[in-house]
Scaffold this active site. Structure first.
Site, PDB file in Angstrom:
ATOM      1  N   ASP A  64      27.530  37.097  53.279  1.00 34.63           N
ATOM      2  CA  ASP A  64      27.892  36.737  51.913  1.00 34.63           C
ATOM      3  C   ASP A  64      26.755  37.183  51.003  1.00 34.63           C
ATOM      4  O   ASP A  64      25.646  36.650  51.080  1.00 34.63           O
ATOM      5  CB  ASP A  64      28.100  35.227  51.810  1.00 34.63           C
ATOM      6  CG  ASP A  64      28.502  34.772  50.416  1.00 34.63           C
ATOM      7  OD1 ASP A  64      28.568  35.621  49.491  1.00 34.63           O
ATOM      8  OD2 ASP A  64      28.740  33.562  50.239  1.00 34.63           O
ATOM      9  N   ASN A  91      27.834  47.610  45.525  1.00 36.37           N
ATOM     10  CA  ASN A  91      29.237  47.791  45.182  1.00 36.37           C
ATOM     11  C   ASN A  91      30.023  46.487  45.057  1.00 36.37           C
ATOM     12  O   ASN A  91      31.050  46.449  44.388  1.00 36.37           O
ATOM     13  CB  ASN A  91      29.888  48.695  46.246  1.00 36.37           C
ATOM     14  CG  ASN A  91      31.390  48.665  46.201  1.00 36.37           C
ATOM     15  OD1 ASN A  91      32.002  49.184  45.276  1.00 36.37           O
ATOM     16  ND2 ASN A  91      32.010  48.043  47.194  1.00 36.37           N
ATOM     17  N   SER A 139      31.841  48.910  35.856  1.00 38.46           N
ATOM     18  CA  SER A 139      33.262  48.969  35.498  1.00 38.46           C
ATOM     19  C   SER A 139      33.396  49.343  34.038  1.00 38.46           C
ATOM     20  O   SER A 139      32.495  49.069  33.226  1.00 38.46           O
ATOM     21  CB  SER A 139      33.924  47.608  35.734  1.00 38.46           C
ATOM     22  OG  SER A 139      35.209  47.562  35.144  1.00 38.46           O
ATOM     23  N   TYR A 152      33.292  38.621  33.989  1.00 37.93           N
ATOM     24  CA  TYR A 152      33.345  39.894  34.718  1.00 37.93           C
ATOM     25  C   TYR A 152      32.783  41.023  33.873  1.00 37.93           C
ATOM     26  O   TYR A 152      31.884  41.761  34.297  1.00 37.93           O
ATOM     27  CB  TYR A 152      34.791  40.200  35.122  1.00 37.93           C
ATOM     28  CG  TYR A 152      34.956  41.505  35.866  1.00 37.93           C
ATOM     29  CD1 TYR A 152      34.709  41.585  37.227  1.00 37.93           C
ATOM     30  CD2 TYR A 152      35.383  42.657  35.203  1.00 37.93           C
ATOM     31  CE1 TYR A 152      34.861  42.783  37.915  1.00 37.93           C
ATOM     32  CE2 TYR A 152      35.541  43.855  35.877  1.00 37.93           C
ATOM     33  CZ  TYR A 152      35.284  43.917  37.231  1.00 37.93           C
ATOM     34  OH  TYR A 152      35.437  45.105  37.904  1.00 37.93           O
ATOM     35  N   VAL A 185      41.503  51.122  39.693  1.00 33.98           N
ATOM     36  CA  VAL A 185      41.525  51.766  41.007  1.00 33.98           C
ATOM     37  C   VAL A 185      42.534  51.022  41.880  1.00 33.98           C
ATOM     38  O   VAL A 185      42.425  49.815  42.088  1.00 33.98           O
ATOM     39  CB  VAL A 185      40.137  51.750  41.672  1.00 33.98           C
ATOM     40  CG1 VAL A 185      40.206  52.350  43.069  1.00 33.98           C
ATOM     41  CG2 VAL A 185      39.131  52.515  40.823  1.00 33.98           C
TER      42      VAL A 185
END
Length: 253
Positions: A64, A91, A139, A152, A185
């Site tokens: 984790d 990533n 992103s 996010y 994606v």
């Protein structure tokens, strides 16, 4: 073109599926030794078996990444196993989209802090490499306000800022740092497949915003990462490479 990646060692988080798996595949195909991690042990073992069966030198670990101590231990173990580190690819994302303190904490600990922990643990090894490279997957939600605004998007923007600072601070040591920002994606088991099946209205809206008429593939984002990891990209550092098929229309000045 020879990307000069044969024999080098890379670390990739979230490497068992999606973009992360495509990055592992891409690096391994260039002759890179790859240590990768992901949270689910079954997925890690399956990916490791497939990659080794294809003749690649890889090592998968289940952990984790929100556990900073576990990340640091994995970095050290990987460096010892492969004799060093040349490339670091952060990533993993919590994909914590929506309001609420839990999403903010998850985005901070997973998206941002796992990157910081990984980079800091890898730096002594990167300093010994003759072609060190740090890459973080951000992103397009970090550069414009979209449905993922909030925790996010904020943390993805923070990753680009963090990498820009690393590029400046580490330039004298020859360590490059870049971000890759994909748009939508689509892959089996991914977030957009889930949205397609459970929120068709949002999926159709998002798909309709893509000028190419389709969403991207993991391999298309992975190509950008592998290219930036290559010593041939020696003059590219501090950049945010957008891989979105012209989805976003902001001008990067």
């Amino acid at each position: 073109m020879d990307l000069q990646l044969t024999g080098r060692t890379a670390l990739v988080t979230g490497g068992s599926r999606g973009i992360g798996r495509a990055i592992v595949d891409g690096l391994a195909a260039e002759g890179t030794k790859v240590a990768f991690c992901a949270r689910t042990g079954v997925d890690v073992a399956k990916a490791e078996d497939e990659l080794r069966a294809a003749g690649h030198d890889v090592a998968g670990t289940a952990l984790d990444v929100a556990d900073g101590a576990a990340v640091r231990a994995w970095v050290e173990a990987s460096a010892e196993r492969f004799g060093g580190i040349d490339i670091v690819v952060a990533n993993v994302s919590a994909l914590a989209i929506g309001p609420g303190e839990a999403n903010w904490r998850a985005s901070f600990e997973v998206d941002l802090m796992h990157t910081v922990h990984m980079v800091e643990a890898a730096l002594p090894h990167l300093e010994r490499s003759d072609a060190p490279s740090i890459i973080t997957v951000s992103s397009v939600s970090g550069r414009e306000i979209d449905f993922a605004a909030g925790s996010y998007g904020v943390m993805k923007a923070a990753l680009v800022h963090y990498v820009s600072g690393l590029a400046y601070d580490l330039a004298a040591k020859g360590i490059r740092a870049n971000a890759v920002s994909p748009g939508n994606v689509y892959f089996d088991g991914g977030v957009w497949q889930n949205i397609e099946q459970n929120n068709r209205e949002l999926y159709d809206l998002a798909l309709g915003l893509n000028p190419t008429g389709r969403m991207g593939t993991p391999e298309e984002t992975a190509y950008a990462v592998v290219m930036l990891a290559s010593p041939r990209a020696s003059r590219i550092t501090g950049t945010n490479l957008v891989v979105d098929g012209a989805l976003t229309r902001g001008v990067q000045l």
